[in-house]
Design a protein around this motif. Structure first.
Motif, PDB file in Angstrom:
ATOM      1  N   GLY A  53       0.813  -1.215   0.000  1.00  7.46           N
ATOM      2  CA  GLY A  53       0.000   0.000   0.000  1.00  7.46           C
ATOM      3  C   GLY A  53       0.842   1.258   0.000  1.00  7.46           C
ATOM      4  O   GLY A  53       0.576   2.198  -0.764  1.00  7.46           O
ATOM      5  N   LEU A  54       1.875   1.297   0.833  1.00 13.16           N
ATOM      6  CA  LEU A  54       2.731   2.486   0.860  1.00 13.16           C
ATOM      7  C   LEU A  54       3.504   2.617  -0.446  1.00 13.16           C
ATOM      8  O   LEU A  54       3.658   3.726  -0.972  1.00 13.16           O
ATOM      9  CB  LEU A  54       3.688   2.454   2.052  1.00 13.16           C
ATOM     10  N   GLY A  55       3.960   1.506  -1.000  1.00 11.98           N
ATOM     11  CA  GLY A  55       4.651   1.562  -2.291  1.00 11.98           C
ATOM     12  C   GLY A  55       3.765   2.151  -3.371  1.00 11.98           C
ATOM     13  O   GLY A  55       4.204   2.987  -4.172  1.00 11.98           O
ATOM     14  N   ILE A  56       2.506   1.740  -3.400  1.00 11.89           N
ATOM     15  CA  ILE A  56       1.549   2.267  -4.378  1.00 11.89           C
ATOM     16  C   ILE A  56       1.343   3.759  -4.163  1.00 11.89           C
ATOM     17  O   ILE A  56       1.328   4.545  -5.119  1.00 11.89           O
ATOM     18  CB  ILE A  56       0.225   1.491  -4.310  1.00 11.89           C
ATOM     19  N   ALA A  62       4.311  10.217  -7.065  1.00  7.86           N
ATOM     20  CA  ALA A  62       5.344  10.592  -8.027  1.00  7.86           C
ATOM     21  C   ALA A  62       4.762  10.811  -9.425  1.00  7.86           C
ATOM     22  O   ALA A  62       5.503  11.091 -10.366  1.00  7.86           O
ATOM     23  CB  ALA A  62       6.429   9.515  -8.078  1.00  7.86           C
ATOM     24  N   GLY A  63       3.444  10.663  -9.559  1.00  4.86           N
ATOM     25  CA  GLY A  63       2.792  10.918 -10.839  1.00  4.86           C
ATOM     26  C   GLY A  63       2.711   9.716 -11.761  1.00  4.86           C
ATOM     27  O   GLY A  63       2.414   9.863 -12.952  1.00  4.86           O
ATOM     28  N   LEU A 166      11.455  -0.200  -7.464  1.00 11.79           N
ATOM     29  CA  LEU A 166      12.301  -0.393  -8.638  1.00 11.79           C
ATOM     30  C   LEU A 166      12.008   0.684  -9.675  1.00 11.79           C
ATOM     31  O   LEU A 166      12.928   1.314 -10.221  1.00 11.79           O
ATOM     32  CB  LEU A 166      12.067  -1.774  -9.259  1.00 11.79           C
ATOM     33  N   ILE A 167      10.732   0.923  -9.951  1.00  8.03           N
ATOM     34  CA  ILE A 167      10.345   1.936 -10.939  1.00  8.03           C
ATOM     35  C   ILE A 167      10.821   3.317 -10.497  1.00  8.03           C
ATOM     36  O   ILE A 167      11.413   4.070 -11.277  1.00  8.03           O
ATOM     37  CB  ILE A 167       8.824   1.906 -11.174  1.00  8.03           C
ATOM     38  N   LEU A 168      10.587   3.652  -9.240  1.00  6.72           N
ATOM     39  CA  LEU A 168      11.018   4.957  -8.733  1.00  6.72           C
ATOM     40  C   LEU A 168      12.534   5.105  -8.796  1.00  6.72           C
ATOM     41  O   LEU A 168      13.051   6.154  -9.196  1.00  6.72           O
ATOM     42  CB  LEU A 168      10.518   5.159  -7.300  1.00  6.72           C
ATOM     43  N   ALA A 169      13.261   4.061  -8.415  1.00  5.63           N
ATOM     44  CA  ALA A 169      14.724   4.119  -8.437  1.00  5.63           C
ATOM     45  C   ALA A 169      15.247   4.271  -9.869  1.00  5.63           C
ATOM     46  O   ALA A 169      16.144   5.076 -10.121  1.00  5.63           O
ATOM     47  CB  ALA A 169      15.310   2.867  -7.784  1.00  5.63           C
ATOM     48  N   GLY A 172      15.047   7.729 -10.999  1.00  4.56           N
ATOM     49  CA  GLY A 172      15.727   8.724 -10.171  1.00  4.56           C
ATOM     50  C   GLY A 172      14.817   9.422  -9.181  1.00  4.56           C
ATOM     51  O   GLY A 172      15.126  10.518  -8.723  1.00  4.56           O
ATOM     52  N   LEU A 173      13.686   8.798  -8.843  1.00  4.64           N
ATOM     53  CA  LEU A 173      12.693   9.431  -7.966  1.00  4.64           C
ATOM     54  C   LEU A 173      12.602   8.807  -6.574  1.00  4.64           C
ATOM     55  O   LEU A 173      11.869   9.320  -5.734  1.00  4.64           O
ATOM     56  CB  LEU A 173      11.301   9.342  -8.626  1.00  4.64           C
ATOM     57  N   LEU A 174      13.348   7.739  -6.321  1.00  3.05           N
ATOM     58  CA  LEU A 174      13.185   7.038  -5.049  1.00  3.05           C
ATOM     59  C   LEU A 174      13.668   7.866  -3.864  1.00  3.05           C
ATOM     60  O   LEU A 174      12.980   7.944  -2.844  1.00  3.05           O
ATOM     61  CB  LEU A 174      13.893   5.683  -5.068  1.00  3.05           C
ATOM     62  N   ASP A 175      14.814   8.501  -3.981  1.00  2.00           N
ATOM     63  CA  ASP A 175      15.317   9.316  -2.866  1.00  2.00           C
ATOM     64  C   ASP A 175      14.309  10.396  -2.478  1.00  2.00           C
ATOM     65  O   ASP A 175      14.031  10.606  -1.301  1.00  2.00           O
ATOM     66  CB  ASP A 175      16.659   9.959  -3.217  1.00  2.00           C
ATOM     67  N   GLN A 176      13.766  11.060  -3.469  1.00  4.83           N
ATOM     68  CA  GLN A 176      12.771  12.101  -3.216  1.00  4.83           C
ATOM     69  C   GLN A 176      11.521  11.500  -2.565  1.00  4.83           C
ATOM     70  O   GLN A 176      10.956  12.081  -1.642  1.00  4.83           O
ATOM     71  CB  GLN A 176      12.408  12.794  -4.527  1.00  4.83           C
ATOM     72  N   ALA A 177      11.088  10.344  -3.041  1.00  2.90           N
ATOM     73  CA  ALA A 177       9.884   9.703  -2.507  1.00  2.90           C
ATOM     74  C   ALA A 177      10.059   9.281  -1.051  1.00  2.90           C
ATOM     75  O   ALA A 177       9.107   9.324  -0.270  1.00  2.90           O
ATOM     76  CB  ALA A 177       9.515   8.490  -3.355  1.00  2.90           C
ATOM     77  N   LEU A 178      11.272   8.920  -0.679  1.00  2.00           N
ATOM     78  CA  LEU A 178      11.543   8.432   0.682  1.00  2.00           C
ATOM     79  C   LEU A 178      11.974   9.545   1.636  1.00  2.00           C
ATOM     80  O   LEU A 178      12.036   9.330   2.849  1.00  2.00           O
ATOM     81  CB  LEU A 178      12.628   7.352   0.652  1.00  2.00           C
ATOM     82  N   ARG A 179      12.257  10.705   1.102  1.00  2.00           N
ATOM     83  CA  ARG A 179      12.833  11.798   1.899  1.00  2.00           C
ATOM     84  C   ARG A 179      12.042  12.097   3.175  1.00  2.00           C
ATOM     85  O   ARG A 179      12.611  12.269   4.241  1.00  2.00           O
ATOM     86  CB  ARG A 179      12.957  13.058   1.046  1.00  2.00           C
TER      87      ARG A 179
END
Length: 184
Positions: A53-56, A62-63, A166-169, A172-179
């Motif tokens: 759920g959190l991953g979704i 992230a759009g 995986l998709i976010l990483a 290049g969006l994973l760091d921002q998503a986890l910030r």
């Protein structure tokens, strides 16, 4: 760069994941462990992973769109989709290929920008058309042979979260998503 908790996918998988604008999910065996419970009154019960759920939510924030295609339709599934903000639902559809094609037409996305996660034979036709096809380790062996990537976690136990990250990483969006979750 991928976090240390990923098995290192090949550059082909990363390139495919970098192009994804839509993640399409099967339900039984992917969002759940495939077990269906029936209450004393015949009510169907399903269990969903909070990790998924959190991953979704991270992906949606992230759009990147998320959709569900399932041969089954149930009140618990509709409730879970609503709770997560998933509005693109194709439920009770045994012809998943037709549902997939309709979804691509509605979103105006080429198949290369759509990923699909499935676990059983009914998912084979979509997996062959997806820009990124993923299965779970407890999926049918024919899927294991035909997918671009396989999660480490089983369906219903964080597999979808792995795909989302995986998709976010790859984009290049994973760091921002986890910030907001990290102590900085």
């Amino acid at each position: 760069m991928l976090p240390h908790f990923f098995d290192t996918p090949g550059s082909d998988v990363l390139g495919r994941a970098a192009a994804i604008r839509l993640l399409v999910l099967d339900v039984d065996g992917v969002l759940t462990d495939g077990t269906v419970y029936y209450g004393a009154d015949g009510e169907m019960l399903k269990g969903f992973s909070i990790l998924d759920g959190l991953g979704i939510r991270l992906l949606l924030d992230a759009g990147i769109e998320v959709a569900i295609i399932s041969a089954r339709d149930s009140a618990p599934l509709r409730r879970r989709a609503a709770d997560l903000g998933i509005t693109r639902l194709s439920l009770g559809r045994h012809d998943k290929k037709a549902a997939w094609q309709t979804l691509l037409k509605e979103t105006s996305l080429p198949r290369e920008q759509a990923a699909f996660v499935g676990d059983d034979l009914i998912d084979l036709q979509i997996l062959g058309q997806a820009g990124l096809s993923v299965t779970v380790p407890n999926g049918h062996p024919l899927l294991l042979e035909r997918c671009h990537w396989q999660t480490r976690n089983a369906g219903g136990h964080g597999a979808v979260r792995e795909v989302c990250e995986l998709i976010l990483a790859a984009q290049g969006l994973l760091d921002q998503a986890l910030r907001s979750y990290l102590d900085e």
